[in-house]
Write a protein that holds these residues in place. Structure first.
Motif, PDB file in Angstrom:
ATOM      1  N   LEU A 174      59.188-103.713  52.615  1.00 53.46           N
ATOM      2  CA  LEU A 174      60.577-103.700  51.810  1.00 53.46           C
ATOM      3  C   LEU A 174      61.788-104.219  52.554  1.00 53.46           C
ATOM      4  CD1 LEU A 174      62.112-102.510  49.406  1.00 53.46           C
ATOM      5  CD2 LEU A 174      62.275-100.463  50.569  1.00 53.46           C
ATOM      6  N   ARG A 175      62.680-105.199  51.922  1.00 47.67           N
ATOM      7  CA  ARG A 175      63.794-105.426  52.652  1.00 47.67           C
ATOM      8  C   ARG A 175      64.925-105.743  51.367  1.00 47.67           C
ATOM      9  NH1 ARG A 175      62.047-111.442  54.631  1.00 47.67           N
ATOM     10  NH2 ARG A 175      62.066-112.570  52.709  1.00 47.67           N
ATOM     11  N   ALA A 176      66.011-105.819  51.898  1.00 46.55           N
ATOM     12  CA  ALA A 176      67.270-106.058  50.968  1.00 46.55           C
ATOM     13  C   ALA A 176      67.379-107.694  51.160  1.00 46.55           C
ATOM     14  CB  ALA A 176      68.466-105.423  51.508  1.00 46.55           C
ATOM     15  N   GLU A 177      67.540-108.404  49.772  1.00 49.34           N
ATOM     16  CA  GLU A 177      67.766-109.825  49.739  1.00 49.34           C
ATOM     17  C   GLU A 177      68.901-109.913  48.689  1.00 49.34           C
ATOM     18  OE1 GLU A 177      64.355-111.709  48.700  1.00 49.34           O
ATOM     19  OE2 GLU A 177      62.965-111.073  50.080  1.00 49.34           O
ATOM     20  N   GLY A 178      69.888-111.116  49.388  1.00 48.77           N
ATOM     21  CA  GLY A 178      70.960-111.398  48.435  1.00 48.77           C
ATOM     22  C   GLY A 178      71.356-112.907  48.479  1.00 48.77           C
ATOM     23  N   LEU A 179      72.447-113.409  48.007  1.00 43.91           N
ATOM     24  CA  LEU A 179      72.852-114.820  48.199  1.00 43.91           C
ATOM     25  C   LEU A 179      73.248-115.056  49.595  1.00 43.91           C
ATOM     26  CD1 LEU A 179      75.198-114.999  44.871  1.00 43.91           C
ATOM     27  CD2 LEU A 179      72.546-115.879  45.401  1.00 43.91           C
ATOM     28  N   HIS A 180      73.844-114.090  50.452  1.00 45.43           N
ATOM     29  CA  HIS A 180      74.293-114.344  51.541  1.00 45.43           C
ATOM     30  C   HIS A 180      73.751-113.336  52.791  1.00 45.43           C
ATOM     31  CE1 HIS A 180      77.319-116.769  49.551  1.00 45.43           C
ATOM     32  NE2 HIS A 180      77.640-115.646  48.733  1.00 45.43           N
ATOM     33  N   ASP A 181      72.670-112.637  52.518  1.00 47.22           N
ATOM     34  CA  ASP A 181      72.087-111.774  53.160  1.00 47.22           C
ATOM     35  C   ASP A 181      70.778-111.529  52.871  1.00 47.22           C
ATOM     36  OD1 ASP A 181      72.805-110.163  51.301  1.00 47.22           O
ATOM     37  OD2 ASP A 181      73.184-108.324  52.585  1.00 47.22           O
ATOM     38  N   THR A 182      69.779-111.212  54.066  1.00 45.41           N
ATOM     39  CA  THR A 182      68.479-110.690  53.957  1.00 45.41           C
ATOM     40  C   THR A 182      68.328-109.966  55.155  1.00 45.41           C
ATOM     41  OG1 THR A 182      67.752-112.718  52.719  1.00 45.41           O
ATOM     42  CG2 THR A 182      66.270-111.334  53.930  1.00 45.41           C
ATOM     43  N   THR A 183      68.026-108.609  54.814  1.00 48.25           N
ATOM     44  CA  THR A 183      67.800-107.655  56.004  1.00 48.25           C
ATOM     45  C   THR A 183      66.288-107.994  56.646  1.00 48.25           C
ATOM     46  OG1 THR A 183      66.902-105.859  54.835  1.00 48.25           O
ATOM     47  CG2 THR A 183      69.329-106.252  54.886  1.00 48.25           C
ATOM     48  N   ASP A 184      65.886-107.235  57.724  1.00 44.98           N
ATOM     49  CA  ASP A 184      64.807-106.914  58.373  1.00 44.98           C
ATOM     50  C   ASP A 184      63.790-106.007  57.223  1.00 44.98           C
ATOM     51  OD1 ASP A 184      65.389-108.665  60.300  1.00 44.98           O
ATOM     52  OD2 ASP A 184      65.612-107.032  61.745  1.00 44.98           O
ATOM     53  N   CYS A 185      62.600-106.212  57.446  1.00 45.46           N
ATOM     54  CA  CYS A 185      61.470-105.299  56.693  1.00 45.46           C
ATOM     55  C   CYS A 185      61.256-103.909  57.235  1.00 45.46           C
ATOM     56  CB  CYS A 185      60.422-106.088  56.584  1.00 45.46           C
ATOM     57  SG  CYS A 185      60.635-107.530  55.163  1.00 45.46           S
ATOM     58  N   VAL A 186      61.036-102.989  56.521  1.00 44.50           N
ATOM     59  CA  VAL A 186      60.409-101.949  56.953  1.00 44.50           C
ATOM     60  C   VAL A 186      58.960-101.848  56.205  1.00 44.50           C
ATOM     61  CG1 VAL A 186      62.505-100.530  57.340  1.00 44.50           C
ATOM     62  CG2 VAL A 186      61.624-100.504  54.864  1.00 44.50           C
ATOM     63  N   SER A 187      58.074-101.011  56.543  1.00 46.38           N
ATOM     64  CA  SER A 187      56.628-101.298  56.391  1.00 46.38           C
ATOM     65  C   SER A 187      56.030 -99.654  56.209  1.00 46.38           C
ATOM     66  CB  SER A 187      55.878-102.138  57.157  1.00 46.38           C
ATOM     67  OG  SER A 187      55.461-101.556  58.407  1.00 46.38           O
ATOM     68  N   LYS A 188      55.073 -99.817  55.379  1.00 43.44           N
ATOM     69  CA  LYS A 188      54.359 -98.400  55.236  1.00 43.44           C
ATOM     70  C   LYS A 188      52.832 -98.916  54.986  1.00 43.44           C
ATOM     71  CE  LYS A 188      53.960 -94.033  52.916  1.00 43.44           C
ATOM     72  NZ  LYS A 188      54.058 -93.037  54.091  1.00 43.44           N
TER      73      LYS A 188
END
Length: 617
Positions: free
Chosen positions: A209-223
């Motif tokens: 799971l991660r946050a995605e947008g037009l100007h940003d993309t976060t790192d992923c967390v996993s399970k």
């Protein structure tokens, strides 16, 4: 001119290299007659989008050469943090005369901002650093999304479980961004969006799971969601010991091995063993088999444990038997007893374990086989011969090879319980004459019987097995009206004369020796014989020299008195005895006929042969 050009080229090259590494252009901070100081910022755009993001940095660029005593340059900068706050941070740089010039990057100058909002500003010099802590000076909307802290939901499920809920925990979205879910890897198959989703995996799967947008993309967390299978429950519990009444039975503290029979473990599952109840404190082992040494009867349980386990519990009761304590002795203890004695024997000091019993044996000697004669705490036996009695505890399992408690009982020959017993024998004796007659037997002696008075014998004999014993004997004549002459009792050459034995006495003593029931005896004592010479008045000649005497006349009485010698044997038959023997009387005084060639025969003239029957007391 060349030097200035060289410095310009170096500065241009350095600025170009720093720009490639993310550093912003240098900003003026401070100058005086000797030095010039600039500051540069490096913004970490992933600060808010990664749970392990590094803070932003700044560094100084010093040109010129400081002189004089040291001083501090205090200054401020405003920056935007991840939560949308505007933070004012006060910084300082210490200037001293020996400090190196150029880029000052050896100290980690950092701040938690994603954008410089204002600065540097408020520049002042001082002899002390400004230690004011960062503080909020304003707010505005976040600039970038913040990555989630984790994903909540079940980590393990069983195959076939559906609608497993997964949800983002922490993090923050900015306008225009959203939560995006991937499978297998962070850049793998995109299959869902939103803070909460439901999945139905049929195999172990890692979700990202991660946050995605037009100007940003976060790192992923996993399970990772592990999908497990259920084990097939065990069918039985096998043991390495004997079964009694359907349950394994062992002796106290003996080794015991239990093993799972049947069943099949799923991947990641184990066989778990418990005693009596299922709890962490009662767990005794893991694996297909376990080794134990129980001291008390215990119920053992086994089940499959793993990701999806709720398998049936299988139980087995193991019975622990005690070992019997062997007797200290048999009472009465070893000893000598009369034949026919009945003894009640008891074991002393022993204790029986469950399922065991006292078993008694008898053995007559070391070479014979012991024979079972009974069971129980005590037993009655009748002694007829030497016996060794043994007892031990015998059981199905723990008492199968115990040692014996032993007592030996010898049996005497007395029937009244004495260690010695007595023979009493009453019998009859008849006398024979040793005849030396060269006319009748030129080669030796003849042993001719007399029809003499019958003599009564009385014998008293002691006996003890394995030893010499004594005896006493007496002989006395039984009165009779008249004694006949023997038909062929020729003593000398006068064919018409003979002799008559009228009296016979003796008293002897001696020893017994020999076997248990068959003994010889020899003895000596005093004896006396009285005989008469007789003339035959009337006779009938039969077959030549044989006389049939019809009438006679006695004359010349002769007495033999002296040493009595005897020997014989006695045979013990249960309560009775049979005796047989021979004796002779030898005159101590010679008859002064030394010139008579038959003088020796006259000294041993009469022999008595006697038999009798008696009782053993």
């Amino acid at each position: 001119m060349k030097t200035a050009i060289s410095l310009f080229l170096v500065s241009l090259f350095s600025n170009s290299l720093l720009a490639q590494n993310g550093w912003q252009p240098a900003l003026f901070l401070y100058s005086d007659l000797n030095i010039k100081v600039e500051v540069q910022f490096k913004i970490n755009t992933g600060l808010c989008t990664s749970i392990s993001g590094k803070p932003s940095q700044y560094m100084y660029n010093l040109t010129g050469q400081p002189v004089g005593s040291g001083f501090y340059i205090n200054w401020k900068v405003d920056y935007n943090d991840c939560s949308g706050n505007i933070i004012c941070q006060t910084n300082y740089l210490f200037i001293y005369d020996t400090m190196p010039t150029g880029l000052i990057v050896d100290i980690p100058y950092t701040f938690a901002g994603v954008k410089v909002d204002k600065g540097p500003y408020g520049v002042e010099t001082s002899t002390q650093p400004d230690l004011t802590k960062p503080y909020i000076v304003g707010t505005q909307k976040p600039i970038v999304s913040i990555a989630p802290d984790s994903i909540t939901g079940k980590s393990t499920i069983c195959r076939g479980d559906k609608n497993i809920k997964l949800e983002a925990i922490g993090g923050k979205l900015v306008t225009g961004s959203k939560w995006v879910w991937y499978r297998d890897n962070c850049n793998g198959f995109r299959f869902a969006t939103g803070a909460t989703i439901e999945v139905t995996p049929n195999k172990t799967t890692v979700y990202y799971l991660r946050a995605e947008g037009l100007h940003d993309t976060t790192d992923c967390v996993s399970k990772e969601v592990m999908v497990g299978d259920k084990s097939i429950p065990a069918v039985s519990i096998l043991s390495n010991t004997a079964e009694i009444e359907g349950n394994p039975t062992i002796c106290r503290d003996n080794p015991l091995t239990l093993k799972v029979g049947g069943g099949k473990l799923a991947e990641g599952s184990i066989w778990a063993w418990y005693e009596n109840i299922v709890s962490a404190n009662n767990k005794v082992g893991e694996g297909e088999s376990i080794n134990l040494s129980p001291s008390v009867s215990t119920t053992y349980k086994v089940k499959a444990e793993g990701i999806c386990e709720n398998s049936d519990m299988l139980s087995l009761r193991v019975t622990v038997n005690e070992k019997s304590k062997m007797p200290d002795e048999i009472y009465p203890t070893s000893g000598d007893y009369a034949r026919g004695t009945r003894l009640q024997l008891f074991q002393r000091g022993g204790t029986l374990a469950p399922n065991a019993n006292w078993v008694w044996y008898r053995q007559h000697d070391e070479s014979s086989t012991k024979k079972q004669i009974g069971t129980g705490e005590s037993i009655s036996i009748k002694l007829r011969r030497k016996s060794t009695v043994k007892v031990r505890a015998e059981g199905i399992l723990c008492d199968s090879a115990n040692d014996f408690a032993t007592s030996s009982y010898t049996v005497s020959r007395s029937y009244i319980g004495r260690k010695k017993f007595i023979y009493v024998n009453i019998g009859l004796a008849s006398s024979y004459a040793l005849i030396a007659n060269p006319y009748l037997n030129p080669f030796g002696f003849n042993l001719n019987p007399f029809n003499t008075p019958t003599n009564l014998t009385l014998s008293i004999m002691s006996n003890k097995k394995g030893a010499f014993c004594w005896y006493l004997k007496g002989k006395y004549p039984i009165p009779q009206a008249k004694t006949k002459i023997p038909s062929t009792a020729n003593y000398d050459s006068t064919i018409y004369t003979s002799q008559q034995l009228t009296l016979r006495y003796s008293a002897t003593a001696g020893i017994l020796f020999g076997f248990h029931s068959f003994r010889f005896f020899v003895g000596a004592g005093w004896g006396k014989s009285v005989d008469n010479s007789v003339s035959i008045d009337d006779y009938t000649s039969v077959q030549g020299q044989t006389l049939q005497v019809k009438n006679y006349t006695p004359f010349d009485q002769n007495t033999f008195e002296g040493l009595e010698l005897e020997s014989g044997f006695v045979l013990r038959l249960w309560r009775f005895n049979v005796l047989a023997g021979a004796s002779t009387v030898t005159p101590l005084i010679s008859d002064n006929k030394s010139t008579d060639p038959w003088n020796f025969a006259k000294h041993f003239k009469y022999f008595d042969f006697h038999t009798g029957i008696g009782f053993n007391f």
